[in-house]
Design an enzyme around this catalytic site. Sequence first.
Site, PDB file in Angstrom:
ATOM      1  CG  HIS A   1      -0.871  -1.490  11.525  1.00  0.00           C
ATOM      2  ND1 HIS A   1      -1.123  -0.763  10.522  1.00  0.00           N
ATOM      3  CD2 HIS A   1      -0.811  -2.689  11.283  1.00  0.00           C
ATOM      4  CE1 HIS A   1      -1.244  -1.681   9.619  1.00  0.00           C
ATOM      5  NE2 HIS A   1      -1.109  -2.787   9.869  1.00  0.00           N
TER       6      HIS A   1
ATOM      7  CG  HIS B   1       4.801  -8.867   7.474  1.00  0.00           C
ATOM      8  ND1 HIS B   1       4.322  -9.426   6.455  1.00  0.00           N
ATOM      9  CD2 HIS B   1       3.718  -8.111   8.028  1.00  0.00           C
ATOM     10  CE1 HIS B   1       2.987  -8.864   6.369  1.00  0.00           C
ATOM     11  NE2 HIS B   1       2.687  -8.279   7.407  1.00  0.00           N
TER      12      HIS B   1
ATOM     13  CE1 TYR C   1       5.374  -4.568   8.481  1.00  0.00           C
ATOM     14  CE2 TYR C   1       5.303  -3.533  10.399  1.00  0.00           C
ATOM     15  CZ  TYR C   1       4.747  -4.269   9.433  1.00  0.00           C
ATOM     16  OH  TYR C   1       3.422  -4.742   9.524  1.00  0.00           O
TER      17      TYR C   1
ATOM     18  CG  HIS D   1      -0.574  -0.236   2.507  1.00  0.00           C
ATOM     19  ND1 HIS D   1       0.289   0.224   3.083  1.00  0.00           N
ATOM     20  CD2 HIS D   1      -1.167  -1.421   3.339  1.00  0.00           C
ATOM     21  CE1 HIS D   1       0.328  -0.190   4.202  1.00  0.00           C
ATOM     22  NE2 HIS D   1      -0.486  -1.225   4.603  1.00  0.00           N
TER      23      HIS D   1
ATOM     24  CG  ASP E   1      -1.011  -8.351   5.272  1.00  0.00           C
ATOM     25  OD1 ASP E   1      -2.235  -7.990   5.990  1.00  0.00           O
ATOM     26  OD2 ASP E   1      -0.172  -7.783   5.764  1.00  0.00           O
TER      27      ASP E   1
ATOM     28  CG  ASP F   1       1.027  -6.167  10.990  1.00  0.00           C
ATOM     29  OD1 ASP F   1       1.432  -7.148  10.181  1.00  0.00           O
ATOM     30  OD2 ASP F   1       0.174  -5.620  10.594  1.00  0.00           O
TER      31      ASP F   1
ATOM     32  CG  HIS G   1      -3.574  -7.359  11.931  1.00  0.00           C
ATOM     33  ND1 HIS G   1      -4.676  -6.621  12.029  1.00  0.00           N
ATOM     34  CD2 HIS G   1      -2.781  -6.829  11.055  1.00  0.00           C
ATOM     35  CE1 HIS G   1      -4.327  -5.553  11.093  1.00  0.00           C
ATOM     36  NE2 HIS G   1      -2.870  -5.631  10.511  1.00  0.00           N
TER      37      HIS G   1
ATOM     38  CD  GLU H   1      -3.192  -4.122   6.678  1.00  0.00           C
ATOM     39  OE1 GLU H   1      -2.656  -4.126   7.747  1.00  0.00           O
ATOM     40  OE2 GLU H   1      -2.781  -3.526   5.639  1.00  0.00           O
TER      41      GLU H   1
HETATM   42 FE1  FEO Z   1      -1.500  -4.753   9.244  1.00  0.00          FE
HETATM   43 FE2  FEO Z   1       0.801  -7.324   7.945  1.00  0.00          FE
HETATM   44  O1  FEO Z   1      -1.184  -6.519   8.125  1.00  0.00           O
END
Ligand code: FEO
Length: 397
Positions: free
Chosen positions: A144, A224, A191, A24, A83, A163, A79, A81
């Site tokens: 986040h 990640h 990051y 993004h 991904d 994250d 989470h 999101e």
């Molecule tokens: Fe907030 Fe890796 O997604």
Amino acid sequence: MRAVPVTDGIWWVGVIDWGLRDFHGYETPRGSTYNAYLVRGESTWALIDTVKTAFVPELLSRVADVIDPAEVGLIVVNHVEPDHNSGLRGVMAAMPSARVVASATGVKGVAEYHDGLVVEAVAPDVAIDLGGRTLRFMPAPMVHWPDSMLTYCPEVRVLMPNDAFGQHLASSGRFADEVGVDLAIEELGIYYANILMPVHAQVAKMVDKITEAGWEPEVIAPSHGVIWRGDALAAAYQAYERWTSGVKRDKAVVAYSTMWGSTKMLAEAVVDGITAAGVEVGLYDLAVTSGAKVTYELLEAKALVLGSPTLHHGMLYRVAGFIQYIEGLKPVDRMAAFFGSFGWGGGAVKQMRERVTAIGLEAPLEDFSEKFKPTSDDLTAAEAWGRQIGEAVKARA
Ligand code: FEO
């Protein structure tokens, strides 16, 4: 790559997205990973997090390296999101008897993303027993997203914070000490700057809550990038402490865009002046340097210096795009300064000042503007202006 053991009874079963170059708007030249972890208990198994939809078969094949996916009895959604959550339905189809849990806010997020899918809220004071091994949960709102949650396995002291402590880094090694701690810390910082900087207070609170809960992780396995253990884990903790406390050093970041080279000439003279004042400085042409990289350089810097020529009474779009990018990241508690060339009518420096001060950065110095191609006198003046910036940086706490 097959499932990778993290510690006794925990495996990495995520995927490596070698080709990811944009997250993004945050450029990711080293790719990323979407990590998921399989935890073995004596009575059942748990999967912590899923992956992007397209990667579900890869995740399931790694789970199958260890156990029949149908035997997994618990899926934890740390989470929502996409991904980490967009592949949830596909994973659930392969684990039909699994209970699915998320934070209370995560439950709503799962329903919203997956057309009303109902999962179970897990309370922070509840431990789920897998048989000789438990999972504990801690909401980490705004680290986040509002739904974010951490999962901890106290028996092996493994923290899976999604994250938090993540990095966009694709690699064959799964651990920070395998890829090189310096590289891992750099990506941790990139990051942090590009995702977590605006929520630094919440990140600090999360770190405090981990300590207050008596969690003493020996391994931090984020969603990640690489996994932290040993000295690398200590280095990651120290870096988070530094960034959440807002520690900065005498450093300025000069970022610019240029049309015919005049603003570039000014930028180089400004850098000479800042250097002459004894202040560390980096120079970045926004035409060839990613906004994510410049934002990272800003993480421990005291000053942002922006340069643009005037085009159609305003700044160049690359500078405008960078300002738009950092607007949400709120790199406040820094000073800013503006310079640029113009042909017949100015406008860029005024526009930059208005946009950047609106974010909350202070701009104590006069702007530096120069008409057409800089003369040697203009360059001398630009260098003197750079020196003023350097002195102002040194004077800042
Ligand atoms: Fe907030 Fe890796 O997604």
